[in-house]
Write a protein that holds these residues in place. Structure first.
Motif, PDB file in Angstrom:
ATOM      1  N   THR A   1       2.196   8.850  10.745  1.00  0.00           N
ATOM      2  CA  THR A   1       1.851   9.056   9.343  1.00  0.00           C
ATOM      3  C   THR A   1       0.664   8.176   8.968  1.00  0.00           C
ATOM      4  N   ILE A   2       0.094   8.447   7.797  1.00  0.00           N
ATOM      5  CA  ILE A   2      -1.034   7.638   7.329  1.00  0.00           C
ATOM      6  C   ILE A   2      -0.653   6.163   7.231  1.00  0.00           C
ATOM      7  N   PRO A   3       0.505   5.788   6.658  1.00  0.00           N
ATOM      8  CA  PRO A   3       0.873   4.363   6.611  1.00  0.00           C
ATOM      9  C   PRO A   3       1.001   3.735   7.998  1.00  0.00           C
ATOM     10  N   ILE A   4       1.558   4.459   8.959  1.00  0.00           N
ATOM     11  CA  ILE A   4       1.694   3.915  10.311  1.00  0.00           C
ATOM     12  C   ILE A   4       0.313   3.726  10.943  1.00  0.00           C
TER      13      ILE A   4
ATOM     14  N   LEU B   1       0.832  -1.198   0.000  1.00  0.00           N
ATOM     15  CA  LEU B   1       0.000   0.000   0.000  1.00  0.00           C
ATOM     16  C   LEU B   1       0.869   1.251   0.000  1.00  0.00           C
ATOM     17  N   PHE B   2       0.532   2.182  -0.896  1.00  0.00           N
ATOM     18  CA  PHE B   2       1.214   3.470  -0.963  1.00  0.00           C
ATOM     19  C   PHE B   2       0.156   4.564  -0.937  1.00  0.00           C
TER      20      PHE B   2
ATOM     21  N   GLU C   1       7.511   5.072   7.897  1.00  0.00           N
ATOM     22  CA  GLU C   1       8.609   5.981   8.236  1.00  0.00           C
ATOM     23  C   GLU C   1       9.452   5.375   9.351  1.00  0.00           C
ATOM     24  N   ARG C   2      10.770   5.558   9.256  1.00  0.00           N
ATOM     25  CA  ARG C   2      11.667   5.086  10.306  1.00  0.00           C
ATOM     26  C   ARG C   2      11.998   6.194  11.310  1.00  0.00           C
ATOM     27  N   GLN C   3      11.675   7.435  10.983  1.00  0.00           N
ATOM     28  CA  GLN C   3      12.006   8.541  11.868  1.00  0.00           C
ATOM     29  C   GLN C   3      11.210   8.437  13.168  1.00  0.00           C
TER      30      GLN C   3
END
Length: 420
Positions: free
Chosen positions: A144-147, A20-21, A135-137
């Protein structure tokens, strides 16, 4: 182009997976305003779609694979206020997808549920993992939306393993295709116009922000934006790497360092040039400048595919060490850290400091900056010279070669402006 990139991505991921992107959304600024929208770069790299609230779903089974784009339907009322987004037909054309693979964003969750089921709608068999652009930050103000979506998936489908695909995309994005290079070249052409305007208007007693405004005027006239916060650092300010206040008055005899760039269709330039405020380098300024220029030019000549990032860094640094000894700045190699305290360059592309696997050798087709510098606070001199190059099998192509950097060329340009 985008279809080829998705195929390259599919070749890197495991079977029995979904990916998913998300394009992202503009963060809220105030009660009724948002910050400008900036599309997620990995999503854009795979689709070419520059629009909020869009999702790319990549499914890979044992033998079959497919890509679906989930986008908002055009709302006629919303279009009156904010403009219409892409129609399904337009999105299919841009992303190089078939119309049947464009779906309403409201059906995303339902589609994922079907693909994860054990019914006849599980078109790609048993799905064991889902890749997300995680994100790894650790310093993000909010997930973020992906997280957020990964957390949702873990609650709904605890048997599914979630993975990050950031390193996969980072390695793919290390090698630039011709379309990407052409966009960076266009960004550099506008950067050159902006720097010429700077040289044309630069003079003592003006303020750093006034010269920055001249640069911004050129960008505005070409409907582009800076690719990062412009550095316009005169005198001792140039010894501070990320000086962005740009508030001081420029003195006669100062050098002024400009580290700046242009974002053109999301592709970035990143250039540093140093100019004498009064149009003429002093003898000492020229001596230091020539050492940095030698490191810049010799590294551009030397760099080739297969070189490690550390070898690249060390090559330019060693030239600076020898030059600093000749200038009387240092006696021992380790002392260079007082006058040179950053790396020699970085990958460039959709981000200024572009993603990449820095543990791998620099590949053919990489777009990279070469930016040696010397910073002598006690003399009020900071010099960095930065170019953007493509690494080819025959050596580097300097995409910014037309942006002048020789002392004689700079002085000639700045002298000629006085006669106009």
């Amino acid at each position: 182009m985008y279809k080829k990139r998705r195929e390259q991505y599919l070749n890197k991921i495991e079977s029995h997976s979904l990916s998913l992107f998300f394009s992202g959304k503009a963060p809220q600024r105030s009660n009724d305003q948002n910050y400008p929208f900036s599309v997620n770069r990995n999503f854009f790299y795979l689709t070419g779609i520059d629009q909020q609230n869009v999702c790319l779903l990549v499914a890979k089974g044992e033998k079959d694979a497919a890509c679906y784009l989930f986008i908002e339907k055009v709302d006629p009322v919303k279009a009156l206020w904010d403009g219409a987004g892409h129609t399904f037909e337009e999105a299919a054309k841009i992303a190089d997808l078939e119309l049947k693979d464009i779906k309403d964003i409201t059906t995303l969750d339902q589609t994922i549920s079907q693909l994860l089921s054990t019914s006849r709608r599980a078109l790609f068999g048993s799905i064991e993992q889902i890749y997300l652009d995680l994100e790894r930050q650790s310093n993000l103000s909010e997930p973020t939306i992906p997280i957020q979506y990964a957390q949702k998936l873990k609650e709904l489908y605890p048997f599914i393993q979630t993975k990050t695909n950031q390193m996969i995309l980072a390695e793919l994005r290390m090698v630039k295709d011709q379309d990407e290079i052409e966009k960076v070249k266009r960004a550099l052409a506008i950067t050159q116009m902006g720097l010429n305007q700077i040289m044309f208007t630069l003079q003592p007693d003006k303020y750093e922000y006034q010269i920055q405004a001249e640069y911004n005027f050129v960008l505005n006239a070409n409907r582009t934006i800076p690719s990062f916060d412009t550095i316009a650092a005169s005198g001792k300010n140039a010894t501070v790497l990320h000086y962005v206040e740009n508030k001081d008055q420029i003195k006669n005899g100062d050098l002024i360092l400009f580290d700046l760039g242009v974002e053109y269709e999301h592709y970035c330039s990143d250039i540093t040039r140093v100019y004498p405020a009064n149009g003429k380098f002093t003898k000492r300024q020229k001596e230091i400048y020539e050492v940095v220029l030698k490191a810049n030019k010799e590294t551009i000549k030397w760099l080739k595919p297969g070189v490690s990032v550390q070898e690249f860094f060390d090559y330019g640094k060693n030239i600076l060490i020898e030059g600093a000894k000749q200038l009387g700045l240092i006696k021992e190699d380790a002392e260079i850290n007082k006058y040179y305290y950053h790396s020699l360059g970085h990958y460039l592309g959709l981000d200024v400091h572009d993603v990449g696997n820095y543990s791998l050798p620099i590949p053919e087709g990489a777009l990279i900056t070469i930016e040696p510098g010397l910073y002598i606070a006690e003399e009020g001199i900071g010099i960095r010279i930065e170019d953007d190059v493509v690494v080819t099998s025959k050596g580097c192509i300097n995409l910014s070669k037309d942006i002048i950097k020789e002392v004689t060329d700079i002085e000639a340009f700045m002298t000629s402006k006085k006669n106009k």
